[in-house]
Design an enzyme around this catalytic site. Structure first.
Site, mmCIF file in Angstrom:
data_model
loop_
_atom_site.group_PDB
_atom_site.id
_atom_site.type_symbol
_atom_site.label_atom_id
_atom_site.label_comp_id
_atom_site.label_asym_id
_atom_site.label_seq_id
_atom_site.Cartn_x
_atom_site.Cartn_y
_atom_site.Cartn_z
ATOM 1 N N LYS A 286 -56.835 -19.134 -1.138
ATOM 2 C CA LYS A 286 -55.483 -19.539 -1.865
ATOM 3 C C LYS A 286 -55.801 -20.700 -2.670
ATOM 4 C CE LYS A 286 -52.795 -17.187 1.790
ATOM 5 N NZ LYS A 286 -51.970 -17.580 2.958
ATOM 6 N N GLN B 103 -49.628 -22.110 6.638
ATOM 7 C CA GLN B 103 -50.389 -20.948 6.974
ATOM 8 C C GLN B 103 -50.212 -20.524 8.460
ATOM 9 O OE1 GLN B 103 -52.353 -19.278 4.960
ATOM 10 N NE2 GLN B 103 -52.677 -17.772 6.545
ATOM 11 N N ASP C 47 -43.594 -18.709 0.261
ATOM 12 C CA ASP C 47 -44.095 -17.632 1.048
ATOM 13 C C ASP C 47 -42.666 -16.571 1.391
ATOM 14 O OD1 ASP C 47 -46.593 -16.878 1.923
ATOM 15 O OD2 ASP C 47 -46.630 -18.302 3.410
#
Ligand code: NDP
Length: 309
Positions: free
Chosen positions: A54, A98, A121
């Site tokens: 990422k 994460q 997200d």
């Protein structure tokens, strides 16, 4: 005739090129560089790989990125402080925590603290609610990537029957909401669904997000279906590999097991899907590549929305 393989790489590259051009325009016209912060807690090996990819992709596209790595034993309240610091910072447009987090930290508690405008997200309940109500929202990256694959491969969604197997908050549920927004007729299946093959066989678009290697077999797939395989699983057993992969693929897979101890397979049996489906996304090389591209797209959208552009 074997299924058409829908290449995630080609589509992800196309999206990344569009984002890179948009980022260059934002810098030139508005003097703005979108900023993404990724928080990783603990030493999960797969998470380290995902975060690395990422951060690297953000840099490639001209997005400023920051990787915050906290120790495994960091208390949840400290993670919340870090999130709240990032919420206040003007140069940060996107915040990603994460998953999975170490045991003992309540994921929901952390995700709810992310400013919904920076929630790239799309896991904050406010964004999930907006998505369910059909309002503009930052949508979870993996299901948003599936929609891009379908659209950019000219696969019609409106009016078609889409069956999603899996109902997690990360993939299954938002996938169903996005397909509904695209005017599909949507059925959601899960572990308590009875006679799954009779339902999945009716699908024009079948999305598998189950977490079980090769679970969707030929008997689950109707003629002419588009099969989207979201799953990522490791297979290390040679006889399991022999029942999953097509003869032309098997040598490469067995070599991977020998060299690395395992090979990647999705939630669909690729050998049987290639025989039964009209279109199929491979693993690796399918949906997974879109997830990172869509994260970058969400970061740029968040930057524009926050700054009223
Ligand atoms: P979860 O474990 O959270 O959810 C799995 C879902 O599958 C559940 O809803 C479960 O039903 C359902 N399920 C389990 N067994 C069966 C069964 N026998 N029949 C029907 N449904 C069943 O997984 P995630 O949604 O997080 O992930 C799904 C897959 O996608 C995994 O392989 C994961 O690795 C992959 N993934 C890939 C990403 C990518 O970037 N490509 C990103 C995120 C995930 P129930 O709710 O009843 O328990």
């Amino acid at each position: 005739m074997p299924a058409r393989v829908l290449s995630g790489k080609a589509i992800a590259d196309e999206i990344k090129a569009e984002i890179s051009a948009e980022v260059a325009d934002l810098r030139e016209i508005h003097g703005l560089t979108p900023g993404l912060a990724v928080i990783r807690v603990g030493d999960d090996a797969a998470s380290a790989v995902y975060v690395g990819s990422k951060v690297r992709t953000a840099e490639e596209l001209g997005i400023a990125s920051e990787h915050i790595h906290l120790d495994e034993d960091t208390p949840g309240r400290r993670v919340i402080e870090v999130v709240e610091d990032l919420n206040r910072r003007h140069d940060i447009d996107g915040i990603l925590v994460q998953l999975p987090l170490p045991k003992g930290i309540d994921e929901r508690d952390i995700l709810e603290r992310i400013d919904p405008e920076k929630d790239v997200d799309g896991f904050n309940p406010l964004n999930a609610g907006r998505l369910a109500q059909g309002y503009p929202a930052l949508a979870p990256c993996t299901p948003a990537g599936v929609i891009e694959i379908l659209k950019r491969s000219d696969i019609a969604i409106a009016g078609r029957h889409a069956v999603v197997v899996g109902r997690s908050n990360i993939v299954g549920k938002p996938m169903a909401m996005l397909l509904l927004q695209e005017n599909a007729t949507v059925t959601i299946c899960h572990s308590r669904t009875q006679d799954l093959p009779s339902i999945t066989r009716q699908a024009d678009i079948l999305v598998a997000a189950i977490g079980r290697a090769g679970f969707i077999r030929g008997e689950h797939i109707g003629a002419g279906a588009t099969v989207i395989d979201v799953g990522i699983n490791n297979v290390s057993d040679i006889s399991a590999a022999e029942s999953l992969f097509a003869p032309e693929d098997i040598e490469k897979r067995l070599a991977a097991i020998e060299k690395r101890g395992s090979t990647l397979v999705g939630d669909v049996n690729p050998r049987e899907a290639m025989e039964k489906a009209a279109n199929f996304t491979p693993v690796p090389g399918g949906v997974g590549l879109l997830t990172v591209a869509m994260l970058m797209k969400n970061t740029v959208s968040a930057a524009k929305i926050r700054r009223g552009l």
